[in-house]
Scaffold this active site. Structure first.
Site, mmCIF file in Angstrom:
data_model
loop_
_atom_site.group_PDB
_atom_site.id
_atom_site.type_symbol
_atom_site.label_atom_id
_atom_site.label_comp_id
_atom_site.label_asym_id
_atom_site.label_seq_id
_atom_site.Cartn_x
_atom_site.Cartn_y
_atom_site.Cartn_z
ATOM 1 N N SER A 185 92.528 -2.645 107.884
ATOM 2 C CA SER A 185 93.727 -3.238 108.742
ATOM 3 C C SER A 185 94.462 -4.296 107.836
ATOM 4 C CB SER A 185 93.189 -3.760 109.797
ATOM 5 O OG SER A 185 92.796 -2.709 110.735
ATOM 6 N N LYS B 148 97.824 -3.570 107.089
ATOM 7 C CA LYS B 148 98.950 -3.907 108.328
ATOM 8 C C LYS B 148 100.086 -4.812 108.039
ATOM 9 C CE LYS B 148 96.179 -1.782 111.885
ATOM 10 N NZ LYS B 148 94.631 -1.788 112.376
ATOM 11 N N TYR C 10 98.315 6.883 108.242
ATOM 12 C CA TYR C 10 97.731 5.676 108.812
ATOM 13 C C TYR C 10 96.335 5.624 108.208
ATOM 14 C CZ TYR C 10 95.197 2.273 111.589
ATOM 15 O OH TYR C 10 94.690 1.152 112.081
ATOM 16 N N TYR D 267 92.904 -10.156 115.974
ATOM 17 C CA TYR D 267 93.004 -9.540 117.385
ATOM 18 C C TYR D 267 92.620 -10.472 118.040
ATOM 19 C CZ TYR D 267 92.112 -5.974 113.504
ATOM 20 O OH TYR D 267 92.115 -5.356 112.289
ATOM 21 N N VAL E 11 88.314 -3.808 108.729
ATOM 22 C CA VAL E 11 86.863 -3.617 108.808
ATOM 23 C C VAL E 11 85.970 -3.262 107.774
ATOM 24 C CG1 VAL E 11 86.906 -2.999 111.441
ATOM 25 C CG2 VAL E 11 87.115 -1.275 109.884
HETATM 26 N N1 GLN Z 1 91.207 2.405 110.044
HETATM 27 C C1 GLN Z 1 90.369 1.442 110.915
HETATM 28 C C2 GLN Z 1 90.655 1.905 112.358
HETATM 29 O O1 GLN Z 1 91.998 2.177 112.666
HETATM 30 C C3 GLN Z 1 91.146 -0.040 110.773
HETATM 31 C C4 GLN Z 1 90.806 -1.013 111.831
HETATM 32 C C5 GLN Z 1 90.499 -2.313 111.293
HETATM 33 O O2 GLN Z 1 90.490 -2.414 110.011
HETATM 34 N N2 GLN Z 1 90.394 -3.233 112.254
HETATM 35 O O3 GLN Z 1 89.932 1.949 113.076
#
Ligand code: GLN
Length: 333
Positions: free
Chosen positions: A77, A80, A203, A255, A273
């Site tokens: 993420s 993003k 994605y 988040y 993550v």
């Molecule tokens: N590819 C991961 C997901 O969509 C990215 C989520 C993240 O890094 N918080 O679950």
């Protein structure tokens, strides 16, 4: 003691001072074993949790590293903000207000509850539902171009050719049931600009791009520098859209831990993550951390702590009046 030393040195004479703070942050959290490696993506569950890196890249192009700063990991993420940047570059800020939203959700990154029933609850480009929508809205003539355009865009921010981590992509693509559900619900509500299958594939690829902490810091430093990559000299994105990206990073980059982050660090940042964190101090620098162990909200524990430490030592919070006073004393803008 370090902070006393740091306070006596002007920020522009930065070399020794910034390297000292990077080294100190690395040493301070090296033994910290807080958090858990992401378990829901098999390829991430296998990563060695001991990996740890701290990097600063300034808008002058100075690079300061400690630890595993050259080791590739999945951006997840932390991509993003850069996808948002491409959407802004292509279609301007209105598209985000009109089709995605900018309000913090206060929910986990992979929440479904806010998109289940109309009227939909808040959404923004830093959580999965908003980021998946953003991918679908990118201008592209084909699925292949949607993906290659994004990878080229990220690479320009990094100042180096970035690559897909194929095993991570396979792992993400073979599971990811929540994201399937998110894409299907978004399609049901007429929010996607491309098919759910194409959108989700791009994605998943964006999440599986490999970056080093150093590359992630250069990406952040490009935002810090008004969209101009300080290492390559390329104006990657329009300067006047950078503040929209940073505002959303500050409000939602972590988040349901974003409020706590703003309260304790006071600078825009984004996690993934895969263990990456990138924080941006406008006009000054980016700080990247990499450590695979995550908080329950899915944010790198040591990554956050290292950035917080540096932000505190260098008084980087955007909300500190002292920050401005010190800048103007040393002739910075
Ligand atoms: N590819 C991961 C997901 O969509 C990215 C989520 C993240 O890094 N918080 O679950």
């Amino acid at each position: 003691m370090l902070s006393t030393l740091l306070a006596t040195l002007p920020l522009r004479a930065a070399e020794p001072r910034l390297q000292a703070v990077v080294d100190a942050a690395y040493a301070a959290f090296r033994e910290d074993e807080g958090g858990e490696v992401a378990g829901y993506i098999p390829a991430l569950a296998k990563v060695d949790p001991a990996h740890f890196a701290v990097v600063i890249v300034t808008v002058d192009g100075e690079v300061h590293v400690a630890g595993d700063s050259g080791r590739s990991f999945a951006i997840m993420s932390a991509a993003k903000p850069f996808t948002l940047a491409l959407l802004l570059q292509q279609l301007g800020p209105g598209i985000v207000l009109e089709k995605i939203g900018v309000e913090p959700t206060g929910l986990p990154f992979n929440a479904l509850s806010n998109i289940e029933n109309p009227p939909l609850a808040p959404l923004n480009p830093m959580v999965n539902a908003g980021a998946i929508t953003a991918v679908s809205l990118l201008q592209a003539a084909s699925a292949a171009e949607r993906w290659s355009g994004l990878l080229d865009w990220y690479s320009a921010f990094a100042g180096e050719r970035l690559e897909l981590l194929e095993p991570v992509y396979q792992s993400v693509a073979s599971g990811g049931y929540r994201n399937h559900a998110v894409a299907d619900l978004l399609q049901l509500h007429g929010m996607l600009g491309a098919s759910p299958a194409e959108t989700l594939d791009v994605y998943n690829r964006q999440s599986s791009v490999g970056v080093t902490a150093r590359q992630l810091a250069v990406m952040g430093a490009t935002l810090a520098n008004g969209g101009l990559n300080p290492l390559t000299g390329q104006q990657v994105m329009r300067r006047d859209y950078v503040d929209e990206v940073l505002a959303l990073m500050l409000l939602s980059g972590f988040y349901d831990e974003s409020g706590w982050w703003a309260y304790t660090a006071g600078i825009p940042a984004k996690s993934g993550v895969g263990g990456g964190v990138v924080a941006v101090v406008p006009g000054r620098m980016a700080i990247a951390g990499y450590s695979p162990r995550l908080s329950p909200a899915g944010n790198s524990v040591r990554g956050m702590r290292a950035v917080q430490y540096i932000a505190s030592e260098l008084e980087l919070s955007l909300f500190l009046p002292v920050h401005r006073a010190r800048n103007s004393r040393h002739g910075e803008n």
